[in-house]
Structure formats: C-alpha cells, structure tokens
Scaffold this motif. Structure first.
Motif, short mmCIF file in Angstrom:
data_model
loop_
_atom_site.label_atom_id
_atom_site.label_comp_id
_atom_site.label_asym_id
_atom_site.label_seq_id
_atom_site.Cartn_x
_atom_site.Cartn_y
_atom_site.Cartn_z
N TRP A 13 -7.61 20.31 5.83
CA TRP A 13 -7.03 21.17 6.48
C TRP A 13 -7.88 22.45 7.02
CZ3 TRP A 13 -3.41 21.42 10.16
CH2 TRP A 13 -2.45 20.27 10.53
N GLY A 14 -8.41 22.94 5.92
CA GLY A 14 -9.20 24.26 5.89
C GLY A 14 -10.46 23.60 6.80
N VAL A 15 -11.12 22.56 6.71
CA VAL A 15 -12.27 22.26 7.67
C VAL A 15 -11.48 22.10 9.02
CG1 VAL A 15 -13.70 20.37 7.88
CG2 VAL A 15 -13.46 20.98 5.63
N ARG A 16 -10.60 21.76 9.28
CA ARG A 16 -10.04 21.43 10.61
C ARG A 16 -9.65 22.82 11.20
NH1 ARG A 16 -4.56 18.12 12.40
NH2 ARG A 16 -4.03 19.69 14.01
N LEU A 17 -9.22 23.69 10.42
CA LEU A 17 -8.95 25.19 10.97
C LEU A 17 -10.20 25.56 11.34
CD1 LEU A 17 -5.77 25.60 8.92
CD2 LEU A 17 -5.88 25.54 11.32
N ALA A 18 -11.24 25.49 10.37
CA ALA A 18 -12.42 26.35 10.53
C ALA A 18 -13.29 25.56 11.61
CB ALA A 18 -13.42 26.18 9.30
N ARG A 19 -12.80 24.77 12.49
CA ARG A 19 -13.46 24.14 13.56
C ARG A 19 -14.81 23.63 13.35
NH1 ARG A 19 -9.81 24.32 18.06
NH2 ARG A 19 -8.66 26.03 18.15
N VAL A 20 -14.81 22.98 11.97
CA VAL A 20 -16.42 22.27 11.76
C VAL A 20 -16.87 21.24 12.78
CG1 VAL A 20 -17.60 20.85 10.14
CG2 VAL A 20 -15.88 22.87 9.25
N GLU A 21 -18.15 21.30 13.04
CA GLU A 21 -18.71 20.41 14.14
C GLU A 21 -19.33 19.32 13.72
OE1 GLU A 21 -20.19 24.49 14.99
OE2 GLU A 21 -20.34 23.72 17.02
N VAL A 22 -20.04 19.42 12.32
CA VAL A 22 -20.57 18.14 11.90
C VAL A 22 -20.20 18.01 10.62
CG1 VAL A 22 -22.62 17.03 11.29
CG2 VAL A 22 -22.71 18.27 13.24
N ILE A 23 -19.56 16.77 10.21
CA ILE A 23 -19.20 16.15 8.81
C ILE A 23 -20.03 15.07 8.49
CG2 ILE A 23 -17.57 15.41 7.37
CD1 ILE A 23 -15.37 16.77 9.45
N SER A 24 -20.46 15.11 7.38
CA SER A 24 -21.43 13.91 6.60
C SER A 24 -21.02 13.66 5.10
CB SER A 24 -22.83 13.84 7.00
OG SER A 24 -23.55 12.59 6.38
#
Lengths: 386, 197
Positions: A13-24
């Motif tokens: 949820w933190g990652v989603r709310l921070a609007r992360v652009e790339v996840i690996s």
C-alpha cells in the motif's frame, strides 16, 4: 480509511500510494506477499507501475538501479538470502546515489536453514550506503514506506526499511491507509538532478581514479550525515498532514529512568507493555526505540542516554566473534561522554532465528541488567540451552 | 484483552478464519491482532492461528501462550496434538464435529465445550469439495452465537469485505451455524450450579 492488513500488504500500500513507477522483485519467504500484492496492483491497474520479472535478487536490484538512473521512482523487496544475493548491487545503488527504496522482511540467515526473523540479514548490509529504518507496527510500515521516498530523493541516498518476518509481515492489524490526494501533495513526482537521458547524454558508473574517488565517498558520507535532520523535517510534515510521527529514535517513559531498554523492531512494542507494568509498580524503567540504524544517530542517542545509570540493549542479531550489533555501535557512540554521564551498558543477544521474545524474556533482561556488574558486561545470551 | 487460538489443518481456512474474525471485531470498533503460527504450512498438516482483541491498542507482539478461547476446525487434532496446552481453566472450546459437547467428558472437566457440525454445513452450502470442505465461515457463525464476543451481523460484514468468492453461500453457512451450535458448561461449574439449585 482504516483496514485490517498484514505488514507485507502495508508495504504494498505504501508503494502504491507513493506512485512508484518501476518495481522489480523476486519472491522469498517471508517477503512473498509483498511481491504478490504489488503484481496484483500492477495487473489490475490500481498501480501504474512497470513490474519487471527477473530470475534472481541480484537482477532485481540491477533492474531497479537501471530504472532509478533514468529518473523514475523504483522499489524492490527481499529477505535474508535474497538480500545477501543483492549485496554487490546494494553497493552500486549506494555509491551511485540512487534513491531506491526497498523493504527487507528481516529473516535469519542459514545454515541452520531458518525462515523466521532476526536482523542479521539487513545488519550485514550496513556498510553498503543505505539508510536503514526498523519498523514496529504495520502503521509505521505504510507511513515509513512513503516517507522513505521523500527522504531518499531529497538526499539521493537509497533507503531500506525493515519489518520483522512474521511478527509484522504476516500479522494483520488495523492500518489507517493515508489518503492518495494528501500523499500526492506530500510526495510529488521525483525530479532527478542527473539521469540517463538520450537527449542529454551522461556517463554513469565510469572509472573513477584515485584523484576523485575519495570525493565521491566524502559527498556520500555528507549526504548520509544529513539524514537524521532531513527525516525530522519530513516527519514534521507527515505529522501535520496525517497526525502521526515516529522519530529516528523515540524515548518512551524514560523520565528519571534508572534503567533504559534499547530496542528495535517489534520487540519495542512488547517492551512497551513490560515498561508500562514496571512503571505501574513504581519502578524507574523506560525505553529507547532505535528506528534508525544507518546513519547511526549518534547525537540523538547521546542526548537520550546521557546520565542514565544503566542501559540494556536488546539485540535480535549477533556479529559472530564480537556481540550484539546495536550494543557494540551504541558503546562507541557513548564513549566520548564524560565518565559521570556515561551509562553502564549491557548487551543482550536474544530472539535469534525467530525465537519468541515474550514479556518474561524482557523481565529476565531487566533483572540481569539491574544486578549486572561491569566488567560483567560481555554479551549476555538470553534463553540459550547449549 | 482476550486471546484466542485456532487449530485446523492446511486447506481448511484456519488462518483466514482468524483474519475474518479480526475484521469482524475491528468493524465493531475493537483493536485486533491476527497472525498464524509462524511456520511452513502444507495442505493437511496442523495449522495454528492466533487472535488478540482489546479495547486499547495491542502492544504484545509474541505468540499467545495462555489463550482464553480455542476454535478447533478439525476434531482429529484432539489427541493428536496437545490442543488445550495453556488454555486457561474455565476457558471455552468450540469444536467442529457432529458429536455433542457431552461426548468430550475429559475436556468438560476443565473447560466449557461447544460443538458445531461445520463440515456438514460447509458441504451443504458447496464450500470447498466434499473431501476438503472449507469450514471457516460456518465455525465463525457458531462462534458468534456461542461466545458473545462478536455479533453475527459483524461476521456477515467481514465475510462481505474479505471473502473473494461464494459470498452468499459463506454467509448462509455462518447463519445456519448460529442456530445449530450446541453448548455444555464445564462440569465443575455445572456441579456448582446443581448444588446451588
């Protein structure tokens, strides 16, 4: 919006709310639910990020390093052997001054093969140039994930946040999920001062000769030294907007304490209950929570511990051949205090490989620290039957 | 603070039951903490999950050693494992079985016992397969009726919020269990009551 969720989903949820652009990321117990949830969010469109599937953690970190170098916001997560497999790339992220955020779900290192929690995985990465923040609750996890990006991008340093495996990662509790519009105001899109850009070519990761290498390290050190103060300002904003703050270190019922427990991670929470009970019985026992381990918050610790008669450090980790790692570093930090103000410090090693740390265990620590004599201060192992 | 321990086998939905109950209690404004016994779960192997509920934020973050309540999703675990280990004397046990509470005399010596045929209910409502019925929502309906800790309305809301499929069938199973649960008081308490009468 309050939801009951596990720590791994609080990370997502933190990652989603921070609007992360790339996840690996590559799955590993007990981190797997982070990867699952983020894949789900990428697949259903609630998170507009590119999810890069890889064959290993080394590649996962390499992928987010490449992504971060192009100026986007990038995230990964791992645990234990996965984190260790990233080791070389962690240096590249740190030395490359890339503001990547990662979550490490603290898990012991084998052998003996063990999926349960302790801090040796992350602490063995302490010299890679990453900020290290240890979390106590799932609320702190979601809040810290978002604040970590702000901190990382302000100073161009990567940030690692830690959750105790299972004790947070798989424990469901109420979490107040921050409002997206407010988070957007708190954390605007990343603006990278330097980036990989075909329209404005620069070289990254080139050979640096002896005449310049030390300057790079000096500037990295300078940036890390600024982290405690930067985090304080960021937390003030967070408090104003969301009503919560944590601190790099936090004193809990520490006033006039004869004995202060020093803790990190979920042990802090159980120790609060023990401190409450002791204070209720009129005993002068308090607590100091260390959230930040890198950079080591020396000045804050000196202020908090100056003049306290006795300090007991609870280490869910060990540097083999030396001792509990928080205790050893804390001893160094307090060395320069005048004799009369320097606490007697007792280091306790406990809870390794997920062994439960109950109130009874913490009570035992308190009794040993109260009756211990210096130099009987060598690392005390709690609950061991060799 | 009330502490619960749930016992089941991998595949029955034990960990989900603990989470569902946590959500239901949270919807009633309580503080909750739900977690599995930390380990490697496999289909068919014993699974344990825990739940703490309180009116104040919960500080303890360690396993539950002395629960107030047990929920047993698979009766074959009784005897196979030390299921009542640490259960407080006078604590309550809810068992998924088609037997009556009186069929567990040894448990009744120290504890209150309730039973519900959650397996039969789950099969009737098409939850899971006949060989692997998912009994967690049925047993939560029984828990709501039996424990006084949570209302059926909140269990229903939690199912709506958390269960991804067969929502109506799960709610119907929980509702059927509300009326079908059977209870027997701990023998000592029973004897005391008889003496008083």
């Amino acid at each position: 919006m309050k939801k009951v969720m596990v720590g791994n989903h609080a990370v997502a949820w933190g990652v989603r709310l921070a609007r992360v652009e790339v996840i690996s990321a590559y799955p590993i117990t007990p981190q797997t639910q982070v990867v699952e949830k983020l894949s789900e969010m990428c697949a259903d469109g609630t998170l507009a990020a590119r999810f890069i599937k890889v064959e290993s953690e080394h590649s996962a970190m390499a992928a987010v390093i490449g992504a971060s170098a192009t100026g986007v916001r990038a995230f990964t997560a791992s645990s234990s052997h996965g984190l260790l497999y990233m080791h070389e790339m962690l240096h590249w992220a740190g030395g490359g001054r890339l503001p990547i955020v990662m979550a490490d779900i603290n898990r012991a290192v084998g052998p003996g093969w063990n999926i349960w929690t302790d801090q040796n995985d992350s602490l063995s990465q302490r010299d890679t140039g990453w900020v290290q923040l240890y979390c106590e609750t799932n609320q702190e996890v979601v809040d810290t994930t978002i604040m970590a990006f702000k901190l990382a991008e302000q100073l161009n340093v990567p940030v690692m946040l830690m959750l105790d495996g299972f004790y947070l990662s798989h424990t469901a509790e109420p979490v107040d999920v921050p409002d997206q519009e407010l988070v957007d105001r708190f954390l605007p899109r990343r603006v990278a001062p330097y980036k990989l850009d075909v329209d404005s070519p620069h070289a990254f990761g080139a050979l640096v000769r002896p005449d310049a290498y030390m300057e790079m390290r000096f500037l990295q050190q300078d940036a890390l030294n600024k982290v405690p103060q930067a985090l304080e300002v960021i937390e003030k904003d967070w408090l104003r907007m969301f009503g919560r703050s944590y601190g790099a270190v936090e004193s809990y019922r520490a006033e006039d304490a004869e004995l202060l427990l020093v803790t990190s991670g979920t042990v802090t929470s159980t120790a609060r209950a023990v401190v409450d009970a002791r204070r209720g019985a009129g005993e002068a026992v308090g607590l100091l929570k260390m959230k930040m381990f890198r950079p080591f918050p020396t000045a804050l610790l000196r202020d908090a511990l100056r003049g306290v008669p006795r300090v007991a450090v609870l280490d869910r980790n060990v540097s083999p051949g030396h001792g509990g790692i928080f205790a050893e570093e804390l001893r160094s930090a307090l060395y320069d205090l005048p004799d009369a103000e320097r606490p007697e410090l007792f280091g306790f090693v406990l809870g390794l490989g997920g062994r439960d740390i109950t109130p009874a265990v913490i009570d035992e620590v308190i009794e040993k620290a109260r009756t211990g004599t210096v130099p009987g201060r060598e690392d005390l192992w709690v609950g061991v039957n060799p | 603070m009330r502490e619960l321990r749930l016992h089941g086998r991998g595949g029955q939905g034990t960990v989900i039951a603990s989470k569902l109950l946590a959500v239901a209690l949270f919807l009633e404004g309580r503080e909750v903490q739900s977690f599995p016994m930390f380990g490697v779960e496999r289909r068919g192997s014993p699974v344990t999950a825990f739940l703490r509920v309180d009116d104040a934020p919960i500080k303890l973050r360690c396993e539950i050693q002395e629960p107030d309540n047990l929920i047993v999703l698979d009766p074959t675990l009784i005897g196979a494992t030390d299921i009542t280990a640490g259960l407080k004397p006078g604590g309550r046990i809810l068992i998924n079985t088609d037997q009556a509470p009186e069929d567990f005399p040894r448990l009744l010596e120290r504890f209150h016992v309730s039973t519900i045929d959650a397996t039969g209910i789950a099969i009737r409502h098409g939850l899971g397969g006949k060989s692997q019925p998912i009994v967690n929502t049925a047993i939560l309906g029984a828990f709501a009726a039996d424990s006084g800790t949570i209302t059926m309305a909140s269990v229903r809301d939690a199912i709506r919020e958390e269960v991804p499929m067969q929502i109506d069938a799960n709610i119907a199973a929980a509702a059927e269990a509300v009326t079908a649960v059977r209870h027997a008081a701990m023998r000592d308490a029973h004897l005391t009551e008889v003496a008083r009468a």
